[in-house]
Structure formats: structure tokens, C-alpha cells
Design an enzyme around this catalytic site. Sequence first.
Site, PDB file in Angstrom:
ATOM      1  N   SER A  47       1.028  -1.225   0.159  1.00  0.00           N
ATOM      2  CA  SER A  47       0.135  -0.077   0.098  1.00  0.00           C
ATOM      3  C   SER A  47       1.331   1.302  -0.169  1.00  0.00           C
ATOM      4  O   SER A  47       2.030   1.348   0.777  1.00  0.00           O
ATOM      5  CB  SER A  47      -0.799  -0.047   1.394  1.00  0.00           C
ATOM      6  N   LYS A  96       2.674  -3.850   6.241  1.00  0.00           N
ATOM      7  CA  LYS A  96       3.093  -4.041   4.866  1.00  0.00           C
ATOM      8  C   LYS A  96       4.631  -3.385   4.968  1.00  0.00           C
ATOM      9  O   LYS A  96       5.333  -4.340   4.147  1.00  0.00           O
ATOM     10  CB  LYS A  96       2.524  -3.042   4.505  1.00  0.00           C
ATOM     11  N   TYR A 150      -1.286  -0.641  10.539  1.00  0.00           N
ATOM     12  CA  TYR A 150      -1.344  -1.621   9.229  1.00  0.00           C
ATOM     13  C   TYR A 150      -0.197  -1.261   8.607  1.00  0.00           C
ATOM     14  O   TYR A 150       0.187  -2.321   8.034  1.00  0.00           O
ATOM     15  CB  TYR A 150      -2.945  -0.475   8.642  1.00  0.00           C
TER      16      TYR A 150
HETATM   17  C1  UD1 Z   1      -6.558   4.582   3.641  1.00  0.00           C
HETATM   18  C2  UD1 Z   1      -4.980   4.019   3.371  1.00  0.00           C
HETATM   19  C3  UD1 Z   1      -4.407   2.568   2.648  1.00  0.00           C
HETATM   20  C4  UD1 Z   1      -5.215   1.586   2.908  1.00  0.00           C
HETATM   21  C5  UD1 Z   1      -6.996   2.140   2.256  1.00  0.00           C
HETATM   22  C6  UD1 Z   1      -6.932   0.411   2.977  1.00  0.00           C
HETATM   23  C7  UD1 Z   1      -3.303   5.752   4.238  1.00  0.00           C
HETATM   24  C8  UD1 Z   1      -3.197   7.154   3.427  1.00  0.00           C
HETATM   25  N1  UD1 Z   1      -4.496   5.744   3.034  1.00  0.00           N
HETATM   26  O1  UD1 Z   1      -7.337   5.147   1.847  1.00  0.00           O
HETATM   27  O2  UD1 Z   1      -2.909   3.376   2.110  1.00  0.00           O
HETATM   28  O3  UD1 Z   1      -4.387   0.939   1.223  1.00  0.00           O
HETATM   29  O4  UD1 Z   1      -7.234   3.167   3.983  1.00  0.00           O
HETATM   30  O5  UD1 Z   1      -8.826   0.924   3.662  1.00  0.00           O
HETATM   31  O6  UD1 Z   1      -4.009   5.024   5.515  1.00  0.00           O
HETATM   32  N2  UD1 Z   1     -12.955  10.472   3.909  1.00  0.00           N
HETATM   33  C9  UD1 Z   1     -14.476  11.403   3.698  1.00  0.00           C
HETATM   34  N3  UD1 Z   1     -15.073  10.844   4.485  1.00  0.00           N
HETATM   35  C10 UD1 Z   1     -15.811   9.401   5.034  1.00  0.00           C
HETATM   36  C11 UD1 Z   1     -14.252   8.731   4.110  1.00  0.00           C
HETATM   37  C12 UD1 Z   1     -13.200   9.049   3.764  1.00  0.00           C
HETATM   38  O7  UD1 Z   1     -14.035  12.654   3.312  1.00  0.00           O
HETATM   39  O8  UD1 Z   1     -16.195   9.328   5.205  1.00  0.00           O
HETATM   40  C13 UD1 Z   1     -11.982  10.844   3.230  1.00  0.00           C
HETATM   41  C14 UD1 Z   1     -10.453  10.752   3.732  1.00  0.00           C
HETATM   42  O9  UD1 Z   1      -9.884  11.438   4.883  1.00  0.00           O
HETATM   43  C15 UD1 Z   1      -9.252  10.688   2.355  1.00  0.00           C
HETATM   44  C16 UD1 Z   1     -10.228  10.485   1.289  1.00  0.00           C
HETATM   45  O10 UD1 Z   1     -11.436  10.309   1.552  1.00  0.00           O
HETATM   46  O11 UD1 Z   1      -9.009  12.306   2.440  1.00  0.00           O
HETATM   47  C17 UD1 Z   1     -10.346   8.283   1.246  1.00  0.00           C
HETATM   48  O12 UD1 Z   1     -10.618   8.269   1.800  1.00  0.00           O
HETATM   49  P1  UD1 Z   1     -10.676   6.504   2.049  1.00  0.00           P
HETATM   50  O13 UD1 Z   1     -11.386   6.426   1.123  1.00  0.00           O
HETATM   51  O14 UD1 Z   1     -11.098   5.993   3.330  1.00  0.00           O
HETATM   52  O15 UD1 Z   1      -9.156   6.281   2.521  1.00  0.00           O
HETATM   53  P2  UD1 Z   1      -8.210   6.012   2.148  1.00  0.00           P
HETATM   54  O16 UD1 Z   1      -7.944   6.762   3.956  1.00  0.00           O
HETATM   55  O17 UD1 Z   1      -6.601   7.558   1.272  1.00  0.00           O
END
Ligand code: UD1
Length: 335
Positions: free
Chosen positions: A117, A145, A141
Site C-alpha cells: 500500500s 505492510k 497497518y
Molecule cells: C487508506 C490507506 C490506504 C489503505 C486503505 C485501506 C492511508 C493514507 N491510506 O486509504 O493505504 O490501503 O485505507 O482501506 O492510510 N473520507 C471522508 N469521509 C469519509 C471517508 C473518507 O472525508 O467518510 C476521506 C478521507 O479523509 C480521505 C479520502 O476520503 O482523505 C479517502 O479515504 P478512504 O477511502 O478511507 O481511503 P484512504 O484513507 O485514503
Amino acid sequence: MTRILVTGGAGYVGSHTCKALSQAGMEPVVFDHLISGHDWAVKWGDLEVGDLLDRDRIAEVVGRVCPEGVIHFASLTYVGESVTDPAKYWHNNVTGAINLLDALTAANVPPMVFSSSCTVYGMTDADFIAETVPVAPINPYGNTKRAIEIMLQDYEVATGLRHIVLRYFNAAGCDADAEIGEVHEPETHLIPLAIAAAAGDRAALKIFGTDYPTADGTCVRDYIHVTDLADAHVRALRQLLDGGGSDVFNLGVGDGYSVREVVDTVGRVVGTPVPAEEDARRPGDPARLVADATHARDGLGWVPSHSSLDNIVATAWNWYQAQTQILSRPGDGSD
Ligand code: UD1
């Protein structure tokens, strides 16, 4: 047919990769404990139900199946949970990987593709993240990895285990035929949550942080279609089966989209604006994570072709509508 052991092959990226392996003329054999994966997602080869923490079980399956290659997906993946329960992550992810590697060592040491990741880069300042950017994970996590990546190097020295590490950016979208798709319990990912909110099946989406140093104040991510990810796994595996050496590739498009841009796209594709409310930052979220995908293009000949944000959201929305039927079929996945 070339038989490939796919740990975690009943999960989201794993099941899409099994479909791609089958389309490439290979035979996936899935090893999965079905706690987060789904039996209905195993459609392109046999399912061996088992837990990598059971050393004897994985050794028995490897000995019997005699795979010519392995793709290792099986992993716990919730960043937040890994912070509150690191032991669970170290035990499952790292001990599970050791048991798998020991089973492969006792067999013919088939080459392995490992699902890693971009989280291993932590809080980097790089605008476009190449594989040369120093790794510095910031949560358990990501640490697990990275630990497995290091372990693979050590095993290669001792056993000759050739391996390719694939570091994904944000896996998203679903199979164009909606045969399989993304089902996490609980769901924490932005796109499925935004779709469920637009469909009226969930409360308003929370936008985590609006004061980041980005153009609109929300986090920027590189969303890569799962079908393109699956294709990269097949390419990596073929390279190893052809005798190629170990390598590391970032898998992303190289384009970043903010949370607000994703939310707007979901509203447009679904035809209903996403009810959304601004919320505090989520701990551990870097402001921007976008790949430099040059090495994957040059080294694997990989060019993502499904990963426009519109197509990602359209296929996820298509799956969202189809899954109600798939999940309600008698005898099908209740987990
Ligand atoms: C994260 C991990 C990624 C991992 C994946 C596994 C990090 C930086 N990234 O991705 O390596 O493989 O999870 O599941 O650790 N968001 C909102 N509201 C929500 C949900 C998300 O605003 O309800 C935003 C988050 O803050 C983020 C973006 O949307 O900025 C994407 O979030 P998400 O889909 O959870 O993925 P990551 O956190 O980027």
C-alpha cells in the site's frame, strides 16, 4: 493451466484479480478464511477455506495445490483499527505472511506478488510519489505492510523467493459486469459511503477535514480502478513466471482528486447530490497522496484504462445497485 494460489482471493481486489487471471488463461485457487471475504466472490477457481494463522493448513494446501505462482492479498486493512489494536494487525498480517512464506519455502518456492500500500510512504511531501521516496509508515497497518516487504527481501536471500511488491494508491470502482464488487463490513471508504448517502441509504457523508493545504481544503487521493489493479497483478505475475527479478511498483494513475471533487462526481453520476457535512480531520490522513506511475508503465507496460473518476464512480454505482440482488440470493454471502 498455470495454477496460481491467491490468498485473500475472496476479497475486493483479490476477487477482481481472480477474474483477470482467469481471463488471462490462468487458474486461481483461492485461500481465504471468509471473515472479510465472500464465498460468492469466488467464481473463477477453487476455494480453500483456511486461515493463514493455521500453519498446518496453509502448508497442506500449498503442498497439494503446487502453485506455480502466488498472489498474497490476505490482510487486515483498517488503518484506524490497527492503531487501537496493533497486536491484531501484527499477528494476523505478519505471522500470517511468515506461515505462508514458510509453506512456500518447504515447497518449490514459487514466485510471489505481494499486495502492499502507498500507506508505507507515510506523510511524504512529494507531490508525485515514486518508489524512490523514502518509506516511513505512520500507523501499525502500514508498519505491517512494510515489515512484510522487508521479510520478502530476506527470504529471497535465503531461498531465492522472487517477488514483486505492488503499492496501491486508492483502490476504487467495481467490475464492469457487476459480477463482483466492493463489500466491506464496516465500510469506511469514501466512494461507497458517498454513493450510499446519495442513494438515501445512509446519513450524510462526513467530509473529514476542510483546512488541508490543498486547492479546496480537502484531502487529495489518487483513485485507481480495481480492474486496472487486477491487470497490474497479472502483468507482475507473468513477469515473474517468465523468470523476471524482484521489483517494487507504485500503482496509481498519477492524477489527484479532492474529497469534494469525488463527492461532486458521485452526485452527478447518481443523479442526486450527496448529502454531506464538514467534519474534523481524521487522524493520520496525509493531505495529498498521488503516485508517480512511471515505473509501472515502463517496467510492467501497465497503462490504466478504466480509471477516469467518472468510470470509477459509474462502475461502483452500477455495483451498488446490482449487489442488493446478489446478496439476497438464497445461500449467498451473509458475511
Ligand atoms: C487508506 C490507506 C490506504 C489503505 C486503505 C485501506 C492511508 C493514507 N491510506 O486509504 O493505504 O490501503 O485505507 O482501506 O492510510 N473520507 C471522508 N469521509 C469519509 C471517508 C473518507 O472525508 O467518510 C476521506 C478521507 O479523509 C480521505 C479520502 O476520503 O482523505 C479517502 O479515504 P478512504 O477511502 O478511507 O481511503 P484512504 O484513507 O485514503
